[in-house]
Every structure is written in structure tokens, then in C-alpha cells.
Design a protein around this motif. Structure first.
Motif, PDB file in Angstrom:
ATOM      1  N   PRO A 113       7.528 -23.981  -2.424  1.00  0.00           N
ATOM      2  CA  PRO A 113       7.527 -25.433  -2.642  1.00  0.00           C
ATOM      3  C   PRO A 113       7.799 -25.755  -4.114  1.00  0.00           C
ATOM      4  CG  PRO A 113       5.626 -24.753  -1.348  1.00  0.00           C
ATOM      5  CD  PRO A 113       6.265 -23.502  -1.831  1.00  0.00           C
ATOM      6  N   HIS A 212       4.647 -23.500   6.346  1.00  0.00           N
ATOM      7  CA  HIS A 212       5.739 -24.375   6.769  1.00  0.00           C
ATOM      8  C   HIS A 212       5.706 -24.561   8.289  1.00  0.00           C
ATOM      9  CE1 HIS A 212       9.725 -26.191   6.911  1.00  0.00           C
ATOM     10  NE2 HIS A 212      10.058 -25.303   7.838  1.00  0.00           N
ATOM     11  N   SER A 228      16.583 -26.497   5.331  1.00  0.00           N
ATOM     12  CA  SER A 228      15.314 -25.847   5.614  1.00  0.00           C
ATOM     13  C   SER A 228      15.493 -24.718   6.615  1.00  0.00           C
ATOM     14  CB  SER A 228      14.312 -26.876   6.147  1.00  0.00           C
ATOM     15  OG  SER A 228      13.109 -26.245   6.520  1.00  0.00           O
TER      16      SER A 228
END
Length: 317
Positions: A113, A212, A228
Motif C-alpha cells: 500500500p 487485500h 490491481s
């Protein structure tokens, strides 16, 4: 019935042939992307390209001589050739360790992140790739140059610990100089350091991917952003790659220890050690090709998997 030597020769020939084909295909794909498809280029492409080159050299300098020796070709290299094969093989193998570690750490930073400590390195991480690769080349060159300067060629295999290619090509340490001890310690520290960094990066990726997954568990997979999904697939492929490398590394260490405690030359253990040492260069391109969506066959497989998942979700109550 095939003799043991002939059977090993066939195994080494198949391993080397498949490995070189896989690495050549992967190298062609990434060179084409780097030169002609700049819009699809990723920072890791250069790392994987050099990893592929290193793995190809490992296969050529290990599998080909072992296959020739198994088929009964004696005295296949002279003193200079034996030492050169030893040097090139070990430098390439060392580069394979270092580059795999760099690939895993870069991917760990990529999927972190942006608010995390490692995520803050994302903008600068690509600029460290080329200096790191240059450092790895110099490091491994110096380590094994020192080893070569304190070694000698021998056709006597009374001490099996030092057999490298075949019974007619052995590399033995010359004396007990300080330089050879320094080189051996440097090899050990390099392996422990980079294996440790790989393991840390893999553990970090597993934690990030798990968090995640928990965050998006309630969201349909079709709503995930392409970036992603691509980063997740890349992380999965690197995790497979590192797991494969570490597994074969420790198996190779175990067989090497078994070889070192033998009082006489053991062809089975020596051949097994050589075969295991080339398994990672064999499987590496296959794993990367099968998980990279830019490769046509990988796109086809991923499309089929997505279609199967969508049908399963549709029919489930």
C-alpha cells in the motif's frame, strides 16, 4: 534395458533441451516487448530478461557437459575449458540467486500500500534496478574469480567432493590460502542473505495479498481494477517462482552434503546433484510464461479460467 549412464544422459538432454527452449521463448517475448511494445513494458521486464539469460547459461554449462559425459564422451574439455565452465556456471548461478531475490523484493514493494513504509519506495524503485544488476554482476565475478585463482584442474577423482563436470574434469582447491576461505565465506553469506531476503519478500507479499483479499471479499471480481488484478497475478507468479527456487536450492544443498561425505565417487549422487541444480532454470520460464497475461498462451489460459469461474458463479445458488 537402458544403462544408468545412458538413462542419465537422456534425462540431462531432455532437461537441457526443454529448459533452453522455454528460456529462449521467454527471452524472445520480453525482448520483443522491450523493443516494439513499449506501451506494455513493465519495470520487471529487464530483471526477467537478465534472469532468463543467466538461467540459459546455467543449463548450457551444466546440462550439456553432463549429458556428453553420460553418453560416454571422455575428456570433453581440457584444463582451460573445465575451469572456464566452472567459472561461467557458478557466476550465472550466483546471478540467478541475486536476480530472483531482486525480482521478489521489487514485486513486494510494488504491491505494498502507498501509505506503508515500503509502498513509499514505489516511485524510486525502478531507478534502483540497473545499479543493482551491475552490482550483482561485479559481486559474483569477484567471488568466483578469487575461487578460480585458488583452484586447480585435475582428472583424478579420488576425492569426489570436488568433482564438477565428470570424472575427467574436477576443480580442487589449491592449498589452504586465506583467499579461498574468504571466497567460501562470501558464497555462504551471499546465499544466506539473498535467500533470507527472498523469504522476507515472499512473506510480506502473502500478508499484503491476504489483507487485500479480505478487503475485497464482498466485491465481485469483475469490479476489481485491471491494474490491481495484474499486480496480484504478478505477485502470485513471483511467489511460485521463489517457492520453486528455495525448494530446489535446499534439495541441492542436501544432495551436495551427501556427495561431500562420500569416501568414493558416487555417480548417482553426483548426477542427482547436477540434475537438481538445473531444475529451477528449467521451470522458471514455464512459470513466468503461464502467468504473464501479455503472452498469447497465458491470455488464452486466463480467459478460459475466468470464463469457468464466471459460469461457476452463475450456476451456484
Amino acid at each position: 534395458m537402458l544403462s544408468n549412464d545412458l538413462l542419465w544422459g537422456v534425462l540431462f538432454l531432455c532437461q537441457t533441451g526443454v529448459g533452453i527452449l522455454g528460456n529462449s521463448a521467454l527471452l524472445g517475448i520480453y525482448v520483443n516487448i522491450l523493443l516494439y511494445q513499449s506501451q506494455q513494458k513493465k519495470p520487471t521486464d529487464l530483471i526477467i530478461t537478465l534472469l532468463t539469460v543467466a538461467n540459459t547459461i546455467v543449463l548450457l554449462t551444466r546440462g550439456v557437459p553432463m549429458a556428453m559425459a553420460s553418453f560416454g564422451m571422455r575428456d570433453i574439455v581440457d584444463e582451460v575449458g573445465c575451469i572456464a565452465l566452472f567459472f561461467v556456471n557458478r557466476v550465472s548461478r550466483g546471478l540467478s540467486i541475486c536476480i530472483t531475490c531482486l525480482l521478489s523484493m521489487f514485486q513486494a514493494i510494488t504491491i505494498s500500500p502507498s501509505t506503508s513504509r515500503w509502498g513509499q519506495l514505489k516511485p524510486r524503485a525502478p531507478s534502483y534496478i540497473i545499479p543493482s544488476l551491475i552490482f550483482f554482476c561485479i559481486l559474483n565475478f569477484l567471488i568466483y574469480l578469487g575461487s578460480i585463482l585458488n583452484s586447480q584442474f585435475s582428472r583424478n577423482v579420488s576425492d569426489s567432493k570436488y568433482t564438477f563436470i565428470s570424472k575427467s574434469c574436477s576443480i580442487l582447491p589449491r592449498g589452504t590460502g586465506v583467499l579461498i576461505i574468504v571466497c567460501l565465506n562470501a558464497m555462504t553469506l551471499r546465499d544466506l542473505l539473498f535467500i533470507g531476503l527472498m523469504s522476507w519478500a515472499s512473506g510480506h507479499m502473502v500478508i499484503v495479498l491476504y489483507r487485500h483479499h479480505k478487503q475485497v471479499q464482498h466485491i465481485r471480481s469483475t469490479s476489481l481494477s485491471p491494474k490491481s488484478s495484474a499486480e496480484t497475478r504478478a505477485a502470485h507468479s513471483i511467489l511460485l517462482l521463489v517457492t520453486c527456487f528455495v525448494t530446489f536450492y535446499w534439495i541441492n544443498c542436501s544432495t551436495t552434503v551427501s556427495l561431500s561425505v562420500q569416501t568414493d565417487y558416487s555417480a548417482v549422487i553426483h548426477n542427482s546433484t547436477s540434475f537438481v541444480s538445473a531444475c529451477y532454470p528449467l521451470l522458471c520460464p514455464l512459470l513466468l510464461i503461464s502467468t504473464d497475461a501479455r503472452v498469447p498462451i497465458a491470455r488464452y489460459i486466463l480467459r478460459k479460467l475466468r470464463g469457468s469461474s464466471a459460469r461457476s458463479a452463475h450456476v451456484s445458488p
